[in-house]
Scaffold this motif. Structure first.
Motif, mmCIF file in Angstrom:
data_model
loop_
_atom_site.group_PDB
_atom_site.id
_atom_site.type_symbol
_atom_site.label_atom_id
_atom_site.label_comp_id
_atom_site.label_asym_id
_atom_site.label_seq_id
_atom_site.Cartn_x
_atom_site.Cartn_y
_atom_site.Cartn_z
ATOM 1 N N VAL A 71 -15.914 4.601 -3.181
ATOM 2 C CA VAL A 71 -14.841 5.596 -3.047
ATOM 3 C C VAL A 71 -15.425 6.883 -2.448
ATOM 4 O O VAL A 71 -16.515 7.315 -2.817
ATOM 5 C CB VAL A 71 -14.204 5.883 -4.423
ATOM 6 C CG1 VAL A 71 -13.208 7.028 -4.353
ATOM 7 C CG2 VAL A 71 -13.520 4.621 -4.934
ATOM 8 N N ASN A 106 2.272 14.796 -0.156
ATOM 9 C CA ASN A 106 2.855 13.479 0.131
ATOM 10 C C ASN A 106 3.678 12.961 -1.037
ATOM 11 O O ASN A 106 4.846 12.613 -0.867
ATOM 12 C CB ASN A 106 1.764 12.477 0.530
ATOM 13 C CG ASN A 106 1.671 12.370 2.050
ATOM 14 O OD1 ASN A 106 2.691 12.427 2.727
ATOM 15 N ND2 ASN A 106 0.476 12.239 2.569
ATOM 16 N N PRO A 107 3.086 12.908 -2.255
ATOM 17 C CA PRO A 107 3.922 12.448 -3.365
ATOM 18 C C PRO A 107 5.099 13.368 -3.661
ATOM 19 O O PRO A 107 6.170 12.903 -4.049
ATOM 20 C CB PRO A 107 2.963 12.392 -4.552
ATOM 21 C CG PRO A 107 1.650 12.908 -4.105
ATOM 22 C CD PRO A 107 1.657 12.998 -2.624
ATOM 23 N N ARG A 137 -9.118 -5.044 3.422
ATOM 24 C CA ARG A 137 -8.401 -4.048 2.607
ATOM 25 C C ARG A 137 -9.388 -3.256 1.759
ATOM 26 O O ARG A 137 -10.326 -3.808 1.195
ATOM 27 C CB ARG A 137 -7.415 -4.765 1.672
ATOM 28 C CG ARG A 137 -6.661 -3.844 0.708
ATOM 29 C CD ARG A 137 -5.779 -4.694 -0.218
ATOM 30 N NE ARG A 137 -5.105 -3.908 -1.234
ATOM 31 C CZ ARG A 137 -3.861 -3.447 -1.145
ATOM 32 N NH1 ARG A 137 -3.151 -3.680 -0.062
ATOM 33 N NH2 ARG A 137 -3.310 -2.757 -2.121
ATOM 34 N N GLY A 138 -9.178 -1.931 1.702
ATOM 35 C CA GLY A 138 -9.974 -1.096 0.807
ATOM 36 C C GLY A 138 -9.181 -0.826 -0.458
ATOM 37 O O GLY A 138 -8.840 -1.752 -1.195
ATOM 38 N N ARG A 139 -8.819 0.444 -0.678
ATOM 39 C CA ARG A 139 -8.085 0.797 -1.891
ATOM 40 C C ARG A 139 -6.564 0.717 -1.711
ATOM 41 O O ARG A 139 -5.803 1.043 -2.617
ATOM 42 C CB ARG A 139 -8.453 2.216 -2.311
ATOM 43 C CG ARG A 139 -9.779 2.357 -3.043
ATOM 44 C CD ARG A 139 -9.660 1.841 -4.463
ATOM 45 N NE ARG A 139 -10.775 2.205 -5.309
ATOM 46 C CZ ARG A 139 -10.782 3.254 -6.140
ATOM 47 N NH1 ARG A 139 -9.768 4.066 -6.196
ATOM 48 N NH2 ARG A 139 -11.826 3.484 -6.906
ATOM 49 N N GLY A 140 -6.092 0.338 -0.512
ATOM 50 C CA GLY A 140 -4.645 0.228 -0.330
ATOM 51 C C GLY A 140 -3.939 1.563 -0.393
ATOM 52 O O GLY A 140 -2.860 1.683 -0.961
ATOM 53 N N THR A 141 -4.559 2.611 0.200
ATOM 54 C CA THR A 141 -3.921 3.932 0.189
ATOM 55 C C THR A 141 -3.377 4.324 1.557
ATOM 56 O O THR A 141 -2.870 5.429 1.722
ATOM 57 C CB THR A 141 -4.914 5.019 -0.279
ATOM 58 O OG1 THR A 141 -6.044 5.001 0.587
ATOM 59 C CG2 THR A 141 -5.381 4.772 -1.697
ATOM 60 N N ASP A 175 0.877 -1.172 0.000
ATOM 61 C CA ASP A 175 0.000 0.000 0.000
ATOM 62 C C ASP A 175 0.915 1.224 0.000
ATOM 63 O O ASP A 175 2.097 1.081 -0.319
ATOM 64 C CB ASP A 175 -0.980 -0.021 1.179
ATOM 65 C CG ASP A 175 -0.265 -0.014 2.531
ATOM 66 O OD1 ASP A 175 0.977 0.192 2.561
ATOM 67 O OD2 ASP A 175 -0.937 -0.206 3.560
ATOM 68 N N ALA A 176 0.406 2.388 0.361
ATOM 69 C CA ALA A 176 1.252 3.580 0.277
ATOM 70 C C ALA A 176 2.384 3.574 1.303
ATOM 71 O O ALA A 176 3.238 4.457 1.294
ATOM 72 C CB ALA A 176 0.405 4.843 0.412
ATOM 73 N N GLU A 195 -5.523 21.653 -4.678
ATOM 74 C CA GLU A 195 -4.886 20.528 -5.354
ATOM 75 C C GLU A 195 -3.404 20.480 -4.967
ATOM 76 O O GLU A 195 -2.829 19.422 -4.784
ATOM 77 C CB GLU A 195 -5.063 20.656 -6.881
ATOM 78 C CG GLU A 195 -4.441 19.530 -7.692
ATOM 79 C CD GLU A 195 -4.905 18.127 -7.312
ATOM 80 O OE1 GLU A 195 -5.964 17.988 -6.672
ATOM 81 O OE2 GLU A 195 -4.188 17.160 -7.645
ATOM 82 N N LEU A 204 -13.466 -4.292 -2.738
ATOM 83 C CA LEU A 204 -13.720 -3.538 -3.968
ATOM 84 C C LEU A 204 -14.836 -4.101 -4.846
ATOM 85 O O LEU A 204 -15.304 -3.433 -5.762
ATOM 86 C CB LEU A 204 -12.426 -3.390 -4.775
ATOM 87 C CG LEU A 204 -11.327 -2.622 -4.040
ATOM 88 C CD1 LEU A 204 -10.173 -2.288 -4.957
ATOM 89 C CD2 LEU A 204 -11.852 -1.342 -3.405
ATOM 90 N N ALA A 231 -10.068 11.245 -3.088
ATOM 91 C CA ALA A 231 -10.389 10.924 -4.487
ATOM 92 C C ALA A 231 -10.156 9.455 -4.786
ATOM 93 O O ALA A 231 -10.684 8.926 -5.763
ATOM 94 C CB ALA A 231 -9.549 11.778 -5.422
ATOM 95 N N ILE A 232 -9.373 8.803 -3.969
ATOM 96 C CA ILE A 232 -8.972 7.430 -4.299
ATOM 97 C C ILE A 232 -9.228 6.413 -3.202
ATOM 98 O O ILE A 232 -9.124 5.218 -3.442
ATOM 99 C CB ILE A 232 -7.465 7.391 -4.673
ATOM 100 C CG1 ILE A 232 -6.603 8.058 -3.595
ATOM 101 C CG2 ILE A 232 -7.228 8.047 -6.010
ATOM 102 C CD1 ILE A 232 -5.119 7.957 -3.848
ATOM 103 N N LEU A 269 -0.972 17.316 -3.032
ATOM 104 C CA LEU A 269 0.199 16.714 -3.689
ATOM 105 C C LEU A 269 1.422 16.655 -2.775
ATOM 106 O O LEU A 269 2.477 16.210 -3.194
ATOM 107 C CB LEU A 269 0.548 17.510 -4.952
ATOM 108 C CG LEU A 269 -0.391 17.270 -6.131
ATOM 109 C CD1 LEU A 269 -0.085 18.227 -7.261
ATOM 110 C CD2 LEU A 269 -0.284 15.831 -6.620
#
Lengths: 370, 455
Positions: free
Chosen positions: B113, B323-324, B69-73, B32-33, B317, B91, B136-137, B321
């Motif tokens: 989501v 974290n990335p 587990r959901g979206r693995g974020t 995941d993240a 927005e 999912l 969003a994810i 961003l």
């Protein structure tokens, strides 16, 4: 920090990947592809080579993940490279293209000599039987006398030649000085199929011919072709690259100032399908202007699921994506869809619900001026 | 490891693509993240409550660990099958079951989501406020399991404040319904809240009933840029004293701004030292009124920019961003999302930055200062042994500093795998024993997320 961008597993790509959105299967998302490709690079012990390669190659090539990746990871490119180095991929590709030719529509025109499939069923690609929906009353005069060429793309060259004829007629109505040219492929379908050398050669051929013709305007009728041609610029010097980007123009943009009127055949509602590879708003604006309040765009633009090689390898998966796309189009209340990509037209046509139809926008316009 | 017989059972219960056993396919579910890698023995994707109940009965009987587990974020590895077991992906359970504008509630399956729910609710002029940076994810199920916070917490609170009830499947297969459709309910112990933030330790959540509020019709945001961190923190105090709570009040330190500058276009002059992002919402006249007061409170500043409509979206927005963008500075990070009482914010952030300087590391401080929640991410290169050692040491010092200021070691991310070892710094033995006893009531054989319990 330098070198190739690497995936940080943030998951932003999950929300835009059509394959993931249609299936809910994380193993099909770009994040998974990045992991698999890294694992393959390292010779990841627990991941058997063949199944990992097969899974990593499941990509529609829509490039939507590129727009949201904060790291700039290019998963579709990585997938294309994987396909390119796979020893049996080309053989497999053509063998399957022969067995299910509709699936690789634009690629068919590129098949090695003597291998072009016969007996294709393109009956779903006829223009509206009720006649054209829009007539051009007065063509724009903005491009009169400009030197221009038509880049018809594989589909309009080999399979649905009336698109080429229609486009040439419209260019004539615009009064451009139309130069004859035989361009071949834009490189996009070859690239997504892993035929990287062939793609590069196609683009080099296009650039050379465009240069020889004196860098004219290049009128295009397919979003995927436009995308491929603009990538040609990456191989050119800065000045010429800029000139090429400016030269590649949607035919719809050239028509934009024309006066149009609806015919009695026009349906009450028409849904616009925006192709994944579309980088210009011209088709959408042109159709919105021509169709007026009969024009509808879905809340979320979905991928048609054409997917080139994926449609061959996993037709059921591609069909799932296509169904989702049609759901979003018909949710607008329309039963007819128009688009500006030759591959999308085919994918939408073959997957249309029984009462629905899809057309290239050229097909909804009258053949010539009244 | 699962036996052939056990795999066959799962294949029968989860036909077709509902079960995965191939390592290539399971790789997606092995991370995941957090970027931790932990390969599960199987992944299943139930579509129905009945399947889940049978799975949980079987898992308890066979002693097979279960990892929802959901979206693995998530960023701490809470969804990963460390030590093996079955990952249960939500999912394929992703339907919005009901949106009720009279009862002000929505019922959703866990795989929905967050942003998709928000978009549907907006059509009914309804609002579900919790918005983790991953909105969003990330999935509602994951948000509930982690009691996700987010930027709107200053005014609207966190996920727990919006969960009215849920359906969970317990080890052994019992289906438990908690709470209900009432916004007020004092009967019994609050089992719903027990599940929120339990990180999957008690059972698998199969359905959630969420409280909604009317969608505020107007909003506005302000970006305020300062010459130093102290000025920005002083402005935080003033901003919280205007007589109305902002929806969001976010801080970005110099290092954070630098990371964003390297990642792309930014709406502030390069070289800015600290910035605040403030959002206000409500009716149009209220927003106009509060905007004027907030503007005055945030001044003097090097730059004050108000955003409405599209411009407002663009301002935010950039925040999402961070974290990335951190990876533009260094290839690895140790994430901390500590929270302190608001009055200790300045002391905490200055302390974290000092630790970074002393340990010769880049510490990225940003976050939800409006509610005292500060992300202090330690950027480093983990392949450099000395740097990694210093980063680990710095993290321990940041956590110690936080606790000395009456703070918590996690305001919203949870502990998962990467921070499990630090829970003892905050919770005493008595607290942990009582929590373990409570878990045992739901999960007597300990099959739920072993080794990742949030206590």
């Amino acid at each position: 920090m330098s070198g190739k961008p690497s995936c940080i597993r943030c998951g932003r790509c999950l929300s835009v990947c059509p394959l993931f959105r249609a299936t809910g299967r994380e193993e099909l998302a770009p994040r998974s592809k990045s992991m698999l490709l890294e694992a393959l690079d390292r010779g990841y012990g627990e991941t058997p080579q063949l199944s990992a390669e097969k899974l990593a190659a499941m990509c529609l090539g829509c490039r939507r993940c590129l727009d949201v990746c904060p790291q700039g990871v290019n998963a579709p490119q990585a997938v294309a490279e994987l396909r390119a180095v796979h020893p049996d991929f080309k053989t497999w590709l053509w063998k399957n293209a022969l067995r299910r030719p509709q699936a690789l529509f634009p690629l068919v025109g590129l098949a090695p000599r003597g291998m072009a499939p016969k007996g294709l069923d393109f009956s779903g690609l006829e223009p509206p039987s009720e006649g054209p929906w829009v007539e051009i009353v007065a063509a724009s005069t903005c491009f009169q006398g400009r030197k221009a060429v038509l880049f018809p793309g594989c589909a309009a060259t080999s399979l649905v030649r009336r698109w080429r004829t229609k486009a040439e007629n419209l260019l004539a109505a615009l009064g451009v000085d139309l130069l004859p040219a035989d361009f071949g492929c834009c490189g996009s379908p070859q690239e997504s199929g892993g035929l990287l050398h062939e793609a590069k050669a196609s683009r080099a051929r296009f650039a050379a011919l465009w240069r020889k013709l004196g860098r004219p305007l290049v009128a295009t009728i397919c979003a995927t072709c436009r995308n491929g041609l603009r990538q040609t610029a990456e191989e050119l010097d800065a000045e010429e690259a800029q000139a090429l980007r400016e030269a590649v123009t949607p035919l719809s943009a050239m028509l934009m100032q024309s006066q149009t009127r609806l015919t009695d055949a026009a349906p009450e509602r028409v849904a616009f399908h925006k192709p994944c590879h579309e980088t210009s708003p011209a088709d959408e604006l042109w159709l919105s202007k021509s169709l007026g309040d009969r024009f509808f765009a879905p809340d979320v633009g979905e991928c048609c699921g054409f997917g080139g090689a994926l449609r061959l390898a996993e037709p059921d998966l591609a069909a799932q994506v296509g169904r989702r796309c049609w759901d979003s189009l018909t949710a607008t209340g329309a039963q007819t869809a128009v688009t500006g990509c030759t591959a999308c037209v085919l994918a939408l046509s073959v997957q249309a619900p029984p009462t629905a139809r899809a057309f290239h926008w050229l097909d909804i316009f009258a053949q010539s001026l009244r | 490891m699962l036996t052939a017989e056990q795999k066959n059972y799962l294949k029968d219960l989860f036909p077709g693509d509902e079960a995965i056993f191939s390592p290539a396919s399971m790789l997606a579910y092995a991370t995941d993240a957090s970027r931790i890698l932990a390969m599960p023995d199987a992944v299943v994707r139930p579509r129905s409550l009945e399947q889940l109940a049978k799975l949980m009965a079987w898992a308890q009987e066979h002693g097979v660990p279960i990892h929802p587990r959901g979206r693995g974020t998530g960023v701490v590895g809470a969804s990963l099958a460390q030590g093996g077991g079955v990952v249960v992906s939500s999912l394929f359970m992703n339907e919005i079951l009901e949106i009720n504008s009279k009862d002000f509630l929505a019922r959703a399956q866990p795989g929905v989501v967050n942003a998709d729910l928000q978009a549907e609710l907006a059509k009914h002029r309804l609002f579900y406020p919790p918005d983790p940076a991953s909105a969003a994810i990330s999935s509602i199920g994951g948000n509930v399991s982690t009691n996700a916070g987010g930027m709107r917490a200053v005014k609207y609170g966190v996920t727990r404040d919006y969960v009215l009830g849920l359906t969970a499947v317990l080890p052994g297969g019992k289906i438990l319904h908690t709470g209900g459709r009432c916004h007020k309910d004092v009967i019994g112990l609050d089992l719903t809240s027990l599940f929120v933030g339990s990180a999957g330790a008690l059972g698998v959540i199969a359905e959630i009933t969420l409280k909604l509020i009317p969608l505020p019709p107007a909003s506005a945001s302000i970006l305020a840029v300062y010459d130093n961190l102290e000025q920005a923190l002083d402005a935080v105090d003033r901003g919280l004293s205007i007589g109305a709570l902002p929806v969001t009040l976010e801080l970005m330190s110099r290092n954070t701004l630098l990371a964003l500058e390297r990642a792309g276009e930014v709406p502030w002059p390069c070289g800015a030292q600290a910035a605040l992002l403030v959002k206000l919402d409500g009716s149009e006249p209220a927003v106009e009124h509060d905007l004027e007061k907030m503007h005055a409170a945030l001044a003097p500043a090097a730059l004050l920019r108000t955003g409405r409509g599209r411009e407002e979206t663009d301002l935010w927005e950039v925040r999402r961003l961070i974290n990335p963008a951190a990876y533009k500075i260094a290839p690895d990070k140790l994430s901390n999302d500590v929270a302190v009482p608001r009055s200790k914010l300045k002391e905490a952030i200055e302390g974290f930055e000092a630790i970074g300087r002393e340990m010769r590391l880049n510490v990225l401080c940003f976050g939800h200062v409006g509610d005292g929640n500060v992300h202090a991410n330690i950027l480093h290169d983990a392949s450099n042994v000395d740097e990694r050692r210093r980063a680990l040491k710095a993290r321990r010092r940041i956590l110690d500093t936080t606790l000395s200021l009456e703070g918590t070691i996690s305001g919203e991310h949870g502990t998962g795998i990467s921070k499990h070892g630090f829970i003892g710094l905050q919770l005493c033995e008595d607290q942990r024993r009582i929590m373990a006893d409570i878990k045992a009531v739901f999960d007597p054989t300990g099959i739920m997320t072993p080794g990742k319990e949030p206590f």
